[in-house]
Design a protein around this motif. Structure first.
Motif, PDB file in Angstrom:
ATOM      1  N   ARG A   1       0.820  -1.209   0.000  1.00  0.00           N
ATOM      2  CA  ARG A   1       0.000   0.000   0.000  1.00  0.00           C
ATOM      3  C   ARG A   1       0.859   1.267   0.000  1.00  0.00           C
ATOM      4  O   ARG A   1       0.557   2.230  -0.704  1.00  0.00           O
ATOM      5  N   GLN A   2       1.925   1.246   0.775  1.00  0.00           N
ATOM      6  CA  GLN A   2       2.793   2.424   0.811  1.00  0.00           C
ATOM      7  C   GLN A   2       3.466   2.644  -0.538  1.00  0.00           C
ATOM      8  O   GLN A   2       3.516   3.775  -1.037  1.00  0.00           O
ATOM      9  N   ARG A   3       3.976   1.561  -1.125  1.00  0.00           N
ATOM     10  CA  ARG A   3       4.636   1.671  -2.426  1.00  0.00           C
ATOM     11  C   ARG A   3       3.645   2.118  -3.503  1.00  0.00           C
ATOM     12  O   ARG A   3       3.976   2.942  -4.373  1.00  0.00           O
ATOM     13  N   TYR A   4       2.448   1.590  -3.435  1.00  0.00           N
ATOM     14  CA  TYR A   4       1.428   1.930  -4.420  1.00  0.00           C
ATOM     15  C   TYR A   4       1.046   3.407  -4.324  1.00  0.00           C
ATOM     16  O   TYR A   4       0.923   4.105  -5.346  1.00  0.00           O
ATOM     17  N   ARG A   5       0.856   3.892  -3.092  1.00  0.00           N
ATOM     18  CA  ARG A   5       0.495   5.304  -2.926  1.00  0.00           C
ATOM     19  C   ARG A   5       1.562   6.211  -3.534  1.00  0.00           C
ATOM     20  O   ARG A   5       1.251   7.187  -4.230  1.00  0.00           O
ATOM     21  N   GLU A   6       2.818   5.896  -3.294  1.00  0.00           N
ATOM     22  CA  GLU A   6       3.910   6.685  -3.871  1.00  0.00           C
ATOM     23  C   GLU A   6       3.904   6.610  -5.391  1.00  0.00           C
ATOM     24  O   GLU A   6       4.125   7.622  -6.081  1.00  0.00           O
ATOM     25  N   LYS A   7       3.634   5.414  -5.916  1.00  0.00           N
ATOM     26  CA  LYS A   7       3.648   5.242  -7.377  1.00  0.00           C
ATOM     27  C   LYS A   7       2.476   5.987  -8.030  1.00  0.00           C
ATOM     28  O   LYS A   7       2.632   6.594  -9.102  1.00  0.00           O
ATOM     29  N   VAL A   8       1.312   5.956  -7.398  1.00  0.00           N
ATOM     30  CA  VAL A   8       0.165   6.684  -7.940  1.00  0.00           C
ATOM     31  C   VAL A   8       0.471   8.174  -8.009  1.00  0.00           C
ATOM     32  O   VAL A   8       0.141   8.849  -8.998  1.00  0.00           O
ATOM     33  N   ARG A   9       1.113   8.712  -6.987  1.00  0.00           N
ATOM     34  CA  ARG A   9       1.449  10.144  -7.002  1.00  0.00           C
ATOM     35  C   ARG A   9       2.459  10.468  -8.101  1.00  0.00           C
ATOM     36  O   ARG A   9       2.364  11.524  -8.736  1.00  0.00           O
ATOM     37  N   ARG A  10       3.413   9.572  -8.318  1.00  0.00           N
ATOM     38  CA  ARG A  10       4.348   9.778  -9.441  1.00  0.00           C
ATOM     39  C   ARG A  10       3.607   9.763 -10.774  1.00  0.00           C
ATOM     40  O   ARG A  10       3.862  10.590 -11.668  1.00  0.00           O
ATOM     41  N   CYS A  11       2.690   8.817 -10.917  1.00  0.00           N
ATOM     42  CA  CYS A  11       1.891   8.753 -12.151  1.00  0.00           C
ATOM     43  C   CYS A  11       1.077  10.024 -12.345  1.00  0.00           C
ATOM     44  O   CYS A  11       0.947  10.527 -13.472  1.00  0.00           O
ATOM     45  N   LEU A  12       0.521  10.541 -11.251  1.00  0.00           N
ATOM     46  CA  LEU A  12      -0.262  11.765 -11.347  1.00  0.00           C
ATOM     47  C   LEU A  12       0.604  12.926 -11.823  1.00  0.00           C
ATOM     48  O   LEU A  12       0.171  13.735 -12.666  1.00  0.00           O
ATOM     49  N   ASP A  13       1.821  13.020 -11.337  1.00  0.00           N
ATOM     50  CA  ASP A  13       2.733  14.081 -11.780  1.00  0.00           C
ATOM     51  C   ASP A  13       3.039  13.949 -13.268  1.00  0.00           C
ATOM     52  O   ASP A  13       3.079  14.955 -13.997  1.00  0.00           O
ATOM     53  N   VAL A  14       3.272  12.720 -13.721  1.00  0.00           N
ATOM     54  CA  VAL A  14       3.557  12.493 -15.142  1.00  0.00           C
ATOM     55  C   VAL A  14       2.321  12.829 -15.983  1.00  0.00           C
ATOM     56  O   VAL A  14       2.430  13.440 -17.061  1.00  0.00           O
ATOM     57  N   PHE A  15       1.160  12.458 -15.502  1.00  0.00           N
ATOM     58  CA  PHE A  15      -0.081  12.770 -16.219  1.00  0.00           C
ATOM     59  C   PHE A  15      -0.251  14.279 -16.357  1.00  0.00           C
ATOM     60  O   PHE A  15      -0.605  14.784 -17.435  1.00  0.00           O
ATOM     61  N   GLU A  16       0.041  15.011 -15.284  1.00  0.00           N
ATOM     62  CA  GLU A  16      -0.053  16.473 -15.343  1.00  0.00           C
ATOM     63  C   GLU A  16       0.914  17.033 -16.380  1.00  0.00           C
ATOM     64  O   GLU A  16       0.551  17.943 -17.161  1.00  0.00           O
ATOM     65  N   GLU A  17       2.106  16.488 -16.433  1.00  0.00           N
ATOM     66  CA  GLU A  17       3.077  16.950 -17.427  1.00  0.00           C
ATOM     67  C   GLU A  17       2.599  16.638 -18.845  1.00  0.00           C
ATOM     68  O   GLU A  17       2.749  17.458 -19.757  1.00  0.00           O
ATOM     69  N   MET A  18       2.021  15.456 -19.047  1.00  0.00           N
ATOM     70  CA  MET A  18       1.509  15.099 -20.372  1.00  0.00           C
ATOM     71  C   MET A  18       0.398  16.039 -20.807  1.00  0.00           C
ATOM     72  O   MET A  18       0.322  16.437 -21.974  1.00  0.00           O
ATOM     73  N   LEU A  19      -0.466  16.414 -19.877  1.00  0.00           N
ATOM     74  CA  LEU A  19      -1.540  17.345 -20.207  1.00  0.00           C
ATOM     75  C   LEU A  19      -0.995  18.718 -20.585  1.00  0.00           C
ATOM     76  O   LEU A  19      -1.503  19.374 -21.506  1.00  0.00           O
TER      77      LEU A  19
END
Length: 492
Positions: A15-33
């Motif tokens: 769960r801890q690793r997943y939460r960190e990974k989701v936040r990284r994905c969100l940052d990348v998604f924001e950059e893609m947008l």
């Protein structure tokens, strides 16, 4: 049901690793947008229809594995319950008369599936909630053997730490407690997809939220659950309650449920994904090996698997979708408001109304959502589901207005104009929008026909279980005839 998983259980470290990974994905998604990484191909639509399997007595039959093997078509897939299957329609563009060809193709696919299902003593029912379903059907081996489903059930009850309470109002209120998410499997829906560009997404999502109430009044088809007559579209309230991860105390604190209309109008698709991360705990915290920052830096399209998986466990009625096809990313609005059925032609009439009206509302220079509170849109959604053909809505310029008047005077002309703007052939408009007009003028939808038919059958001497089974038999006859539900007769 969303992205598949391979891990049957999850540790604290997961769960801890997943939460960190989701936040990284969100940052990348924001950059893609922000850097315009998205496909600008013509807008495409897609369709999913969830279906039920019944036996010769019109009771649910737990044979989806056998039926799917017999159908042998990847367009048909498993669903949560062993009595459920799903039909996925490939993406297509709206212009021209392609929808007429789609109607014929859908009928052929369903006829083929029906013939194959009959080899196992099963028949297909396209309906929002199977009216003959009883609690005893959802004991024992009711769940399809997919690790995602079992993990989802485990996660819901791990979060709640107590059984689920179902408490649904209506003419015959239902109150019961369940130790499984099995009642969720009763909810069979139609999902309408629309691919849009990042700059257009917010307007289309806001417009879809506005249309949710009228969609339900037009298309309600789920008035019975476990023998009780409840809401016109009971499916929406059942889905909310049957997946609720919150204890009563958390509900009282205002914690958001996984099944969620929303909190407010948006300005970007990013608002919704950011809200996912901020407010919704992970139910299925499975991590991939992808390094999203490295993928983007290398000029490749990141899959953002964790972000997508997390999004798949937040059940918005209009859900944002990020997807990658052939290496190209795109965005979709997934409209999950409508129940399945009653017929293919009714389903496509609902879709034509939605896509046409959505086009005009999203392109309005003075958007309707700037003149109506989000709470009012949510209230319209609830009224459409609860009241069906008796629903009243609030709409700017009309005030408090009956659903049929709003559709006939305002939304139906918008739908016709929107379809024409999208290049849809007049033959398509003339085939489907008169069905919507007739439902309004006659004030009839699938839920109305079901309740009127059961009432008539009970007057003739049948008890409730027999009336529901006979109603379903008549319903399946109408479904296969593919005549619009507003033309179906009520038995004497």
């Amino acid at each position: 049901m969303g992205e598949d998983i391979t891990t049957p259980s999850f540790s604290r470290e997961h769960r801890q690793r997943y939460r960190e990974k989701v936040r990284r994905c969100l940052d990348v998604f924001e950059e893609m947008l922000s850097t315009h990484h998205f496909e600008h191909a013509p807008s495409r639509t897609g369709l999913e229809i969830e279906l039920n399997l019944v036996d010769s007595d019109h009771q649910p039959t737990m044979k989806n594995a056998e039926v799917l093997r017999e159908i042998a078509d990847p367009a048909f897939q498993t669903e949560l319950g062993r009595y459920n299957i799903e039909l996925n329609v490939p993406p297509a563009e709206l212009p021209g008369d392609a929808v007429l060809e789609l109607e014929e193709k859908l009928r052929q696919d369903l006829n083929h599936a029906e013939e194959r299902a009959s080899r196992h003593g099963a028949a297909i029912a396209m309906i929002g909630i199977l009216p003959t379903l009883r609690p005893e059907h959802l004991t024992g081996d009711w769940m399809s053997p997919n690790p995602r489903y079992r993990a989802l059930e485990d996660a819901v009850f791990a979060a709640r730490r107590e059984d689920l309470d179902l408490d649904i109002s209506g003419a015959e209120p239902l109150r019961m407690t369940t130790g499984t998410i099995a009642p969720e499997s009763a909810c069979t829906s139609v999902q309408l997809h629309l691919q849009v560009s990042p700059t257009d997404f917010a307007a289309h999502w806001n417009a879809a939220q506005l249309l949710a109430g009228p969609q339900l009044a037009l298309g309600a088809n789920s008035p019975y659950l476990f023998g009780h007559q409840l809401w016109a579209e009971t499916r929406t309230e059942l889905f909310l309650q049957a997946t609720d991860t919150r204890s009563p105390e958390l509900r009282n604190q205002g914690v958001r449920p996984p099944v969620y209309f929303g909190d407010g109008w948006i300005t970007s698709i990013f608002d919704l994904f950011e809200e996912n991360v901020q407010y919704f705990p992970a139910l299925l915290p499975e991590c991939t090996d992808e390094d999203p920052e490295a993928e983007l830096a290398a000029g490749r399209t990141p899959q953002l698997g964790e972000l997508r998986l997390h999004n798949g466990t937040v059940y918005r009625w209009n859900r944002p979708i990020y997807d990658v096809v052939d290496g190209e990313p795109h965005l979709r609005v997934e409209n999950r408001v409508l129940p399945a059925g009653p017929t293919v032609v009714d389903t496509l009439a609902n879709a034509a109304f939605y896509y046409g009206a959505l086009e005009m509302l999203a392109q309005d220079e003075r958007p309707v959502w700037t003149r109506i509170s989000f709470a009012a849109a949510h209230s319209n959604f609830t009224a459409g589901a609860r009241d069906g053909v008796e629903a009243q809505f609030y709409w700017p310029g009309y005030g408090d207005v009956p659903w049929d008047e709003l559709v006939l005077r305002h939304l139906l002309p918008l739908a016709a104009e929107g379809l024409a703007r999208r290049g849809v052939a007049a033959s398509v408009v003339d085939r489907y929008l008169p069905i919507i007009e007739a439902r309004c003028k006659w004030r009839r939808n699938g839920a109305w026909w079901q309740t009127e038919t059961v009432t008539a059958l009970e007057r003739s001497g049948l008890d409730r279980p027999a009336a529901l089974a006979e109603m379903l038999r008549l319903y399946l006859t109408g479904m296969h005839a593919n005549e619009p539900v507003h033309t179906w007769q009520i038995p004497d």
